[in-house]
Design a protein around this motif. Structure first.
Motif, PDB file in Angstrom:
ATOM      1  N   PHE A 121       0.830  -1.205   0.000  1.00 10.16           N
ATOM      2  CA  PHE A 121       0.000   0.000   0.000  1.00 10.16           C
ATOM      3  C   PHE A 121       0.865   1.256   0.000  1.00 10.16           C
ATOM      4  O   PHE A 121       0.664   2.176  -0.793  1.00 10.16           O
ATOM      5  CB  PHE A 121      -0.928  -0.029   1.224  1.00 10.16           C
ATOM      6  N   ILE A 122       1.858   1.315   0.861  1.00 13.34           N
ATOM      7  CA  ILE A 122       2.745   2.471   0.962  1.00 13.34           C
ATOM      8  C   ILE A 122       3.564   2.627  -0.322  1.00 13.34           C
ATOM      9  O   ILE A 122       3.741   3.742  -0.825  1.00 13.34           O
ATOM     10  CB  ILE A 122       3.673   2.345   2.185  1.00 13.34           C
ATOM     11  N   LEU A 123       4.059   1.526  -0.886  1.00 11.45           N
ATOM     12  CA  LEU A 123       4.837   1.601  -2.126  1.00 11.45           C
ATOM     13  C   LEU A 123       4.000   2.138  -3.283  1.00 11.45           C
ATOM     14  O   LEU A 123       4.481   2.928  -4.100  1.00 11.45           O
ATOM     15  CB  LEU A 123       5.417   0.231  -2.469  1.00 11.45           C
ATOM     16  N   LEU A 124       2.741   1.730  -3.356  1.00 10.51           N
ATOM     17  CA  LEU A 124       1.867   2.241  -4.417  1.00 10.51           C
ATOM     18  C   LEU A 124       1.537   3.715  -4.208  1.00 10.51           C
ATOM     19  O   LEU A 124       1.392   4.461  -5.179  1.00 10.51           O
ATOM     20  CB  LEU A 124       0.591   1.411  -4.509  1.00 10.51           C
ATOM     21  N   LEU A 125       1.437   4.153  -2.967  1.00  7.73           N
ATOM     22  CA  LEU A 125       1.237   5.576  -2.711  1.00  7.73           C
ATOM     23  C   LEU A 125       2.426   6.385  -3.218  1.00  7.73           C
ATOM     24  O   LEU A 125       2.254   7.418  -3.873  1.00  7.73           O
ATOM     25  CB  LEU A 125       1.033   5.827  -1.213  1.00  7.73           C
ATOM     26  N   PHE A 126       3.627   5.924  -2.918  1.00  7.45           N
ATOM     27  CA  PHE A 126       4.814   6.624  -3.406  1.00  7.45           C
ATOM     28  C   PHE A 126       4.919   6.567  -4.928  1.00  7.45           C
ATOM     29  O   PHE A 126       5.369   7.526  -5.559  1.00  7.45           O
ATOM     30  CB  PHE A 126       6.083   6.069  -2.762  1.00  7.45           C
ATOM     31  N   ALA A 127       4.507   5.458  -5.523  1.00 10.05           N
ATOM     32  CA  ALA A 127       4.509   5.359  -6.984  1.00 10.05           C
ATOM     33  C   ALA A 127       3.537   6.370  -7.590  1.00 10.05           C
ATOM     34  O   ALA A 127       3.831   6.993  -8.616  1.00 10.05           O
ATOM     35  CB  ALA A 127       4.141   3.942  -7.422  1.00 10.05           C
ATOM     36  N   GLY A 128       2.393   6.552  -6.974  1.00  9.10           N
ATOM     37  CA  GLY A 128       1.428   7.549  -7.452  1.00  9.10           C
ATOM     38  C   GLY A 128       1.970   8.956  -7.361  1.00  9.10           C
ATOM     39  O   GLY A 128       1.794   9.774  -8.274  1.00  9.10           O
ATOM     40  N   ILE A 129       2.663   9.255  -6.272  1.00  6.56           N
ATOM     41  CA  ILE A 129       3.281  10.578  -6.125  1.00  6.56           C
ATOM     42  C   ILE A 129       4.364  10.762  -7.178  1.00  6.56           C
ATOM     43  O   ILE A 129       4.465  11.811  -7.815  1.00  6.56           O
ATOM     44  CB  ILE A 129       3.851  10.755  -4.705  1.00  6.56           C
ATOM     45  N   TYR A 130       5.166   9.738  -7.404  1.00  9.23           N
ATOM     46  CA  TYR A 130       6.232   9.791  -8.388  1.00  9.23           C
ATOM     47  C   TYR A 130       5.667   9.987  -9.797  1.00  9.23           C
ATOM     48  O   TYR A 130       6.199  10.776 -10.577  1.00  9.23           O
ATOM     49  CB  TYR A 130       7.058   8.510  -8.303  1.00  9.23           C
ATOM     50  N   LEU A 131       4.601   9.293 -10.134  1.00 12.60           N
ATOM     51  CA  LEU A 131       3.998   9.432 -11.457  1.00 12.60           C
ATOM     52  C   LEU A 131       3.388  10.814 -11.661  1.00 12.60           C
ATOM     53  O   LEU A 131       3.382  11.334 -12.775  1.00 12.60           O
ATOM     54  CB  LEU A 131       2.936   8.355 -11.672  1.00 12.60           C
ATOM     55  N   SER A 132       2.894  11.414 -10.599  1.00 13.79           N
ATOM     56  CA  SER A 132       2.323  12.760 -10.704  1.00 13.79           C
ATOM     57  C   SER A 132       3.377  13.784 -11.097  1.00 13.79           C
ATOM     58  O   SER A 132       3.070  14.776 -11.757  1.00 13.79           O
ATOM     59  CB  SER A 132       1.690  13.176  -9.381  1.00 13.79           C
ATOM     60  N   LEU A 133       4.600  13.549 -10.696  1.00 12.28           N
ATOM     61  CA  LEU A 133       5.677  14.471 -11.050  1.00 12.28           C
ATOM     62  C   LEU A 133       5.940  14.509 -12.553  1.00 12.28           C
ATOM     63  O   LEU A 133       6.418  15.508 -13.075  1.00 12.28           O
ATOM     64  CB  LEU A 133       6.969  14.085 -10.316  1.00 12.28           C
ATOM     65  N   ASP A 178      -5.538   2.769  -5.050  1.00 15.65           N
ATOM     66  CA  ASP A 178      -4.791   2.103  -3.990  1.00 15.65           C
ATOM     67  C   ASP A 178      -5.506   2.228  -2.653  1.00 15.65           C
ATOM     68  O   ASP A 178      -5.665   1.249  -1.920  1.00 15.65           O
ATOM     69  CB  ASP A 178      -3.388   2.701  -3.914  1.00 15.65           C
ATOM     70  N   VAL A 179      -5.957   3.425  -2.318  1.00 14.94           N
ATOM     71  CA  VAL A 179      -6.671   3.651  -1.056  1.00 14.94           C
ATOM     72  C   VAL A 179      -7.994   2.887  -1.048  1.00 14.94           C
ATOM     73  O   VAL A 179      -8.363   2.282  -0.034  1.00 14.94           O
ATOM     74  CB  VAL A 179      -6.893   5.159  -0.819  1.00 14.94           C
ATOM     75  N   LEU A 180      -8.693   2.880  -2.167  1.00 17.99           N
ATOM     76  CA  LEU A 180      -9.975   2.172  -2.250  1.00 17.99           C
ATOM     77  C   LEU A 180      -9.787   0.666  -2.054  1.00 17.99           C
ATOM     78  O   LEU A 180     -10.537   0.032  -1.302  1.00 17.99           O
ATOM     79  CB  LEU A 180     -10.643   2.462  -3.590  1.00 17.99           C
ATOM     80  N   GLY A 184       3.552  14.033 -14.915  1.00 22.28           N
ATOM     81  CA  GLY A 184       2.337  14.340 -15.653  1.00 22.28           C
ATOM     82  C   GLY A 184       1.430  13.148 -15.913  1.00 22.28           C
ATOM     83  O   GLY A 184       0.465  13.262 -16.653  1.00 22.28           O
ATOM     84  N   LEU A 185       1.725  12.020 -15.324  1.00 21.65           N
ATOM     85  CA  LEU A 185       0.879  10.840 -15.482  1.00 21.65           C
ATOM     86  C   LEU A 185      -0.198  10.857 -14.392  1.00 21.65           C
ATOM     87  O   LEU A 185      -0.074  11.558 -13.393  1.00 21.65           O
ATOM     88  CB  LEU A 185       1.732   9.583 -15.397  1.00 21.65           C
ATOM     89  N   PRO A 186      -1.261  10.094 -14.572  1.00 22.77           N
ATOM     90  CA  PRO A 186      -2.376  10.161 -13.609  1.00 22.77           C
ATOM     91  C   PRO A 186      -2.069   9.482 -12.280  1.00 22.77           C
ATOM     92  O   PRO A 186      -2.627   8.444 -11.937  1.00 22.77           O
ATOM     93  CB  PRO A 186      -3.515   9.465 -14.341  1.00 22.77           C
ATOM     94  N   GLY A 187      -1.186  10.049 -11.510  1.00 23.21           N
ATOM     95  CA  GLY A 187      -0.814   9.480 -10.218  1.00 23.21           C
ATOM     96  C   GLY A 187      -1.927   9.566  -9.201  1.00 23.21           C
ATOM     97  O   GLY A 187      -2.041   8.710  -8.325  1.00 23.21           O
ATOM     98  N   THR A 188      -2.773  10.605  -9.302  1.00 25.14           N
ATOM     99  CA  THR A 188      -3.859  10.741  -8.334  1.00 25.14           C
ATOM    100  C   THR A 188      -4.862   9.603  -8.484  1.00 25.14           C
ATOM    101  O   THR A 188      -5.448   9.170  -7.499  1.00 25.14           O
ATOM    102  CB  THR A 188      -4.572  12.087  -8.503  1.00 25.14           C
ATOM    103  N   VAL A 189      -5.028   9.123  -9.695  1.00 29.52           N
ATOM    104  CA  VAL A 189      -5.939   7.992  -9.921  1.00 29.52           C
ATOM    105  C   VAL A 189      -5.364   6.733  -9.279  1.00 29.52           C
ATOM    106  O   VAL A 189      -6.092   5.963  -8.641  1.00 29.52           O
ATOM    107  CB  VAL A 189      -6.183   7.787 -11.430  1.00 29.52           C
ATOM    108  N   ILE A 190      -4.064   6.529  -9.411  1.00 30.75           N
ATOM    109  CA  ILE A 190      -3.422   5.364  -8.802  1.00 30.75           C
ATOM    110  C   ILE A 190      -3.516   5.438  -7.284  1.00 30.75           C
ATOM    111  O   ILE A 190      -3.801   4.434  -6.621  1.00 30.75           O
ATOM    112  CB  ILE A 190      -1.960   5.261  -9.270  1.00 30.75           C
ATOM    113  N   ILE A 191      -3.312   6.614  -6.732  1.00 29.71           N
ATOM    114  CA  ILE A 191      -3.426   6.787  -5.280  1.00 29.71           C
ATOM    115  C   ILE A 191      -4.854   6.495  -4.828  1.00 29.71           C
ATOM    116  O   ILE A 191      -5.068   5.798  -3.834  1.00 29.71           O
ATOM    117  CB  ILE A 191      -2.989   8.201  -4.871  1.00 29.71           C
ATOM    118  N   PHE A 192      -5.841   7.001  -5.567  1.00 30.29           N
ATOM    119  CA  PHE A 192      -7.240   6.760  -5.188  1.00 30.29           C
ATOM    120  C   PHE A 192      -7.582   5.269  -5.248  1.00 30.29           C
ATOM    121  O   PHE A 192      -8.197   4.732  -4.326  1.00 30.29           O
ATOM    122  CB  PHE A 192      -8.194   7.554  -6.081  1.00 30.29           C
TER     123      PHE A 192
END
Length: 71
Positions: A12-24, A36-38, A26-34
């Motif tokens: 879970f934590i690794l996917l959160l960091f991956a989402g933050i990294y992808l947001s940097l 992951d949390v869901l 311009g990829l849809p990191g917020t979707v991955i974070i959402f």
């Protein structure tokens, strides 16, 4: 905490960091974070993460993607 729960939390934590990294980039990191949390909330039975937090995160994710699209 069991070994299975610890591994799940680590993923879970690794996917959160991956989402933050992808947001940097311009990829849809917020979707991955959402997502992951869901998934984490569903697996834990919505014990630690409730529906209010998920709906707030969905709203913030949509706002972030809309702003990113227009900019």
């Amino acid at each position: 905490m069991s070994t299975f729960a610890a591994i799940g939390f680590a993923v879970f934590i690794l996917l959160l960091f991956a989402g933050i990294y992808l947001s940097l980039f311009g990829l849809p990191g917020t979707v991955i974070i959402f997502v992951d949390v869901l998934v984490y909330a569903a697996v834990t039975g919505f014990d630690r993460i409730g529906f209010k937090i998920i709906l707030t995160l969905l709203f913030l994710s949509m706002i972030a993607e809309i702003i990113d699209f227009f900019l």
